[in-house]
Design a protein around this motif. Structure first.
Motif, PDB file in Angstrom:
ATOM      1  N   ILE A 137     -13.876   8.788   7.086  1.00 21.22           N
ATOM      2  CA  ILE A 137     -12.819   9.753   6.736  1.00 21.22           C
ATOM      3  C   ILE A 137     -11.449   9.156   7.060  1.00 21.22           C
ATOM      4  O   ILE A 137     -10.505   9.262   6.272  1.00 21.22           O
ATOM      5  N   LEU A 138     -11.346   8.524   8.213  1.00 21.05           N
ATOM      6  CA  LEU A 138     -10.093   7.884   8.611  1.00 21.05           C
ATOM      7  C   LEU A 138      -9.705   6.789   7.616  1.00 21.05           C
ATOM      8  O   LEU A 138      -8.542   6.683   7.210  1.00 21.05           O
ATOM      9  N   LEU A 139     -10.670   5.980   7.214  1.00 15.71           N
ATOM     10  CA  LEU A 139     -10.385   4.904   6.258  1.00 15.71           C
ATOM     11  C   LEU A 139      -9.899   5.465   4.925  1.00 15.71           C
ATOM     12  O   LEU A 139      -9.005   4.896   4.295  1.00 15.71           O
ATOM     13  N   GLN A 140     -10.470   6.598   4.510  1.00 17.40           N
ATOM     14  CA  GLN A 140      -9.987   7.245   3.283  1.00 17.40           C
ATOM     15  C   GLN A 140      -8.543   7.682   3.444  1.00 17.40           C
ATOM     16  O   GLN A 140      -7.729   7.501   2.536  1.00 17.40           O
ATOM     17  N   THR A 141      -8.212   8.256   4.596  1.00 16.12           N
ATOM     18  CA  THR A 141      -6.833   8.675   4.865  1.00 16.12           C
ATOM     19  C   THR A 141      -5.902   7.466   4.832  1.00 16.12           C
ATOM     20  O   THR A 141      -4.817   7.520   4.244  1.00 16.12           O
ATOM     21  N   MET A 142      -6.329   6.372   5.453  1.00 20.02           N
ATOM     22  CA  MET A 142      -5.523   5.154   5.458  1.00 20.02           C
ATOM     23  C   MET A 142      -5.370   4.598   4.043  1.00 20.02           C
ATOM     24  O   MET A 142      -4.291   4.112   3.674  1.00 20.02           O
ATOM     25  N   ALA A 143      -6.439   4.670   3.263  1.00 23.44           N
ATOM     26  CA  ALA A 143      -6.388   4.176   1.880  1.00 23.44           C
ATOM     27  C   ALA A 143      -5.397   4.988   1.056  1.00 23.44           C
ATOM     28  O   ALA A 143      -4.606   4.430   0.284  1.00 23.44           O
ATOM     29  N   GLN A 144      -5.438   6.303   1.217  1.00 20.67           N
ATOM     30  CA  GLN A 144      -4.504   7.163   0.481  1.00 20.67           C
ATOM     31  C   GLN A 144      -3.063   6.853   0.859  1.00 20.67           C
ATOM     32  O   GLN A 144      -2.184   6.789  -0.005  1.00 20.67           O
ATOM     33  N   ALA A 145      -2.818   6.632   2.151  1.00 20.78           N
ATOM     34  CA  ALA A 145      -1.459   6.299   2.599  1.00 20.78           C
ATOM     35  C   ALA A 145      -1.018   4.955   2.037  1.00 20.78           C
ATOM     36  O   ALA A 145       0.121   4.809   1.571  1.00 20.78           O
ATOM     37  N   ALA A 146      -1.909   3.976   2.069  1.00 19.73           N
ATOM     38  CA  ALA A 146      -1.574   2.653   1.529  1.00 19.73           C
ATOM     39  C   ALA A 146      -1.294   2.744   0.029  1.00 19.73           C
ATOM     40  O   ALA A 146      -0.352   2.122  -0.473  1.00 19.73           O
ATOM     41  N   GLU A 147      -2.098   3.517  -0.669  1.00 20.26           N
ATOM     42  CA  GLU A 147      -1.911   3.687  -2.112  1.00 20.26           C
ATOM     43  C   GLU A 147      -0.548   4.320  -2.399  1.00 20.26           C
ATOM     44  O   GLU A 147       0.189   3.879  -3.289  1.00 20.26           O
ATOM     45  N   GLN A 148      -0.191   5.357  -1.644  1.00 21.98           N
ATOM     46  CA  GLN A 148       1.099   6.027  -1.837  1.00 21.98           C
ATOM     47  C   GLN A 148       2.263   5.094  -1.536  1.00 21.98           C
ATOM     48  O   GLN A 148       3.335   5.237  -2.110  1.00 21.98           O
ATOM     49  N   ASN A 149       2.046   4.124  -0.641  1.00 23.32           N
ATOM     50  CA  ASN A 149       3.098   3.172  -0.292  1.00 23.32           C
ATOM     51  C   ASN A 149       3.097   1.943  -1.188  1.00 23.32           C
ATOM     52  O   ASN A 149       3.843   0.998  -0.925  1.00 23.32           O
ATOM     53  N   GLY A 150       2.252   1.950  -2.209  1.00 21.79           N
ATOM     54  CA  GLY A 150       2.218   0.844  -3.154  1.00 21.79           C
ATOM     55  C   GLY A 150       1.419  -0.364  -2.702  1.00 21.79           C
ATOM     56  O   GLY A 150       1.460  -1.404  -3.346  1.00 21.79           O
ATOM     57  N   ALA A 151       0.696  -0.247  -1.613  1.00 19.47           N
ATOM     58  CA  ALA A 151      -0.117  -1.356  -1.110  1.00 19.47           C
ATOM     59  C   ALA A 151      -1.506  -1.271  -1.747  1.00 19.47           C
ATOM     60  O   ALA A 151      -2.485  -0.891  -1.103  1.00 19.47           O
ATOM     61  N   ARG A 152      -1.569  -1.621  -3.021  1.00 14.38           N
ATOM     62  CA  ARG A 152      -2.797  -1.433  -3.807  1.00 14.38           C
ATOM     63  C   ARG A 152      -3.983  -2.228  -3.260  1.00 14.38           C
ATOM     64  O   ARG A 152      -5.086  -1.703  -3.166  1.00 14.38           O
ATOM     65  N   ARG A 181     -15.540   4.362  -4.334  1.00 17.46           N
ATOM     66  CA  ARG A 181     -15.838   3.137  -5.096  1.00 17.46           C
ATOM     67  C   ARG A 181     -14.995   3.092  -6.375  1.00 17.46           C
ATOM     68  O   ARG A 181     -14.484   2.030  -6.749  1.00 17.46           O
ATOM     69  N   ALA A 182     -14.819   4.237  -7.048  1.00 20.10           N
ATOM     70  CA  ALA A 182     -14.006   4.284  -8.270  1.00 20.10           C
ATOM     71  C   ALA A 182     -12.550   3.942  -7.952  1.00 20.10           C
ATOM     72  O   ALA A 182     -11.909   3.185  -8.696  1.00 20.10           O
ATOM     73  N   LYS A 183     -12.016   4.490  -6.847  1.00 17.72           N
ATOM     74  CA  LYS A 183     -10.629   4.197  -6.473  1.00 17.72           C
ATOM     75  C   LYS A 183     -10.467   2.720  -6.134  1.00 17.72           C
ATOM     76  O   LYS A 183      -9.469   2.106  -6.501  1.00 17.72           O
ATOM     77  N   ALA A 184     -11.454   2.148  -5.451  1.00 16.24           N
ATOM     78  CA  ALA A 184     -11.384   0.726  -5.113  1.00 16.24           C
ATOM     79  C   ALA A 184     -11.353  -0.135  -6.373  1.00 16.24           C
ATOM     80  O   ALA A 184     -10.551  -1.058  -6.476  1.00 16.24           O
ATOM     81  N   ARG A 185     -12.195   0.212  -7.351  1.00 17.79           N
ATOM     82  CA  ARG A 185     -12.194  -0.534  -8.626  1.00 17.79           C
ATOM     83  C   ARG A 185     -10.866  -0.356  -9.354  1.00 17.79           C
ATOM     84  O   ARG A 185     -10.278  -1.316  -9.858  1.00 17.79           O
ATOM     85  N   GLU A 186     -10.381   0.868  -9.384  1.00 14.79           N
ATOM     86  CA  GLU A 186      -9.122   1.184 -10.067  1.00 14.79           C
ATOM     87  C   GLU A 186      -7.958   0.387  -9.481  1.00 14.79           C
ATOM     88  O   GLU A 186      -7.062  -0.058 -10.208  1.00 14.79           O
ATOM     89  N   LEU A 187      -7.989   0.196  -8.175  1.00 14.53           N
ATOM     90  CA  LEU A 187      -6.893  -0.485  -7.484  1.00 14.53           C
ATOM     91  C   LEU A 187      -7.098  -1.989  -7.386  1.00 14.53           C
ATOM     92  O   LEU A 187      -6.254  -2.697  -6.839  1.00 14.53           O
ATOM     93  N   GLY A 188      -8.240  -2.449  -7.848  1.00 14.46           N
ATOM     94  CA  GLY A 188      -8.410  -3.893  -7.957  1.00 14.46           C
ATOM     95  C   GLY A 188      -9.347  -4.563  -6.997  1.00 14.46           C
ATOM     96  O   GLY A 188      -9.321  -5.788  -6.882  1.00 14.46           O
ATOM     97  N   ALA A 189     -10.171  -3.832  -6.285  1.00 20.11           N
ATOM     98  CA  ALA A 189     -11.115  -4.475  -5.363  1.00 20.11           C
ATOM     99  C   ALA A 189     -12.338  -4.992  -6.094  1.00 20.11           C
ATOM    100  O   ALA A 189     -12.742  -4.496  -7.098  1.00 20.11           O
TER     101      ALA A 189
END
Length: 189
Positions: A137-152, A181-189
């Motif tokens: 859950i924490l990693l998801q929160t961190m991922a959302q914050a990174a995404e909002q900050n443009g750190a794809r 997994r879909a968000k990771a693919r969308e963002l380029g992982a």
């Protein structure tokens, strides 16, 4: 004795959501335990940990965190970093750090707890899985914050890590795992 009775009553009051009364009784118990046994005695540390939870329930996250940090320092010195009581305090401290937005600090503590739980209890023990779930859950929160900050790239890595943690626990077809997994693919992982 009387201190144990105060602490017991405080616990009942906390369970009934009478947090102000529980706070006063836990504070009295802590003061009494410190006077009789010292600041680092197990009874004192237990009462401080319970007081910290009540403070958080009253919205004083900083006060709760400070008490948990104090308890963790004493437990680590007295019991060692991987003692079950120390690990529980680390887990609870990570939770409040997450609530306060200290995501890197919370992540580090959750990872320490998972490592110790995996060694002591095994990777599939309920406590280990619970901690992994909270880290996910924490990693998801961190991922959302990174995404909002443009750190794809960072966001993609965090979404992947969250899915990798959650997949074995809740299943690869669970909506949260699929979405990560879909968000990771969308963002380029």
């Amino acid at each position: 004795g009387a201190l144990g009775a105060k602490e017991g009553l405080a616990g009942v009051m906390a369970e009934q959501n009478e947090l102000e009364g529980a706070q006063a009784l836990y504070e009295a118990a802590v003061e009494g335990y410190e006077a009789v046994y010292g600041g680092e005695a197990p009874n004192t540390l237990g009462a401080k940990g319970n007081l910290a939870i009540v403070l958080e329930g009253l919205g004083d996250l900083a006060g709760g965190r400070a008490l948990k940090e104090e308890v963790l320092e004493a437990q680590t010195a007295r019991l060692g970093p991987n003692h079950p009581s120390t690990l529980l305090t680390k887990y609870n401290l990570a939770d409040v750090m997450h609530e306060q937005g200290d995501l890197p600090g919370a992540r580090g503590l959750f990872e320490e707890v998972i490592e110790a739980q995996t060694q002591q209890l095994g990777p599939r023990h309920a406590d280990t899985l619970d901690t992994k779930g909270n880290l996910g859950i924490l990693l998801q929160t961190m991922a959302q914050a990174a995404e909002q900050n443009g750190a794809r790239a960072e966001a993609a890595d965090l979404y992947s890590a969250a899915a990798d943690l959650a997949g074995p626990i809740i299943g690869e077809t669970h909506v949260d795992v699929v979405q990560c997994r879909a968000k990771a693919r969308e963002l380029g992982a």
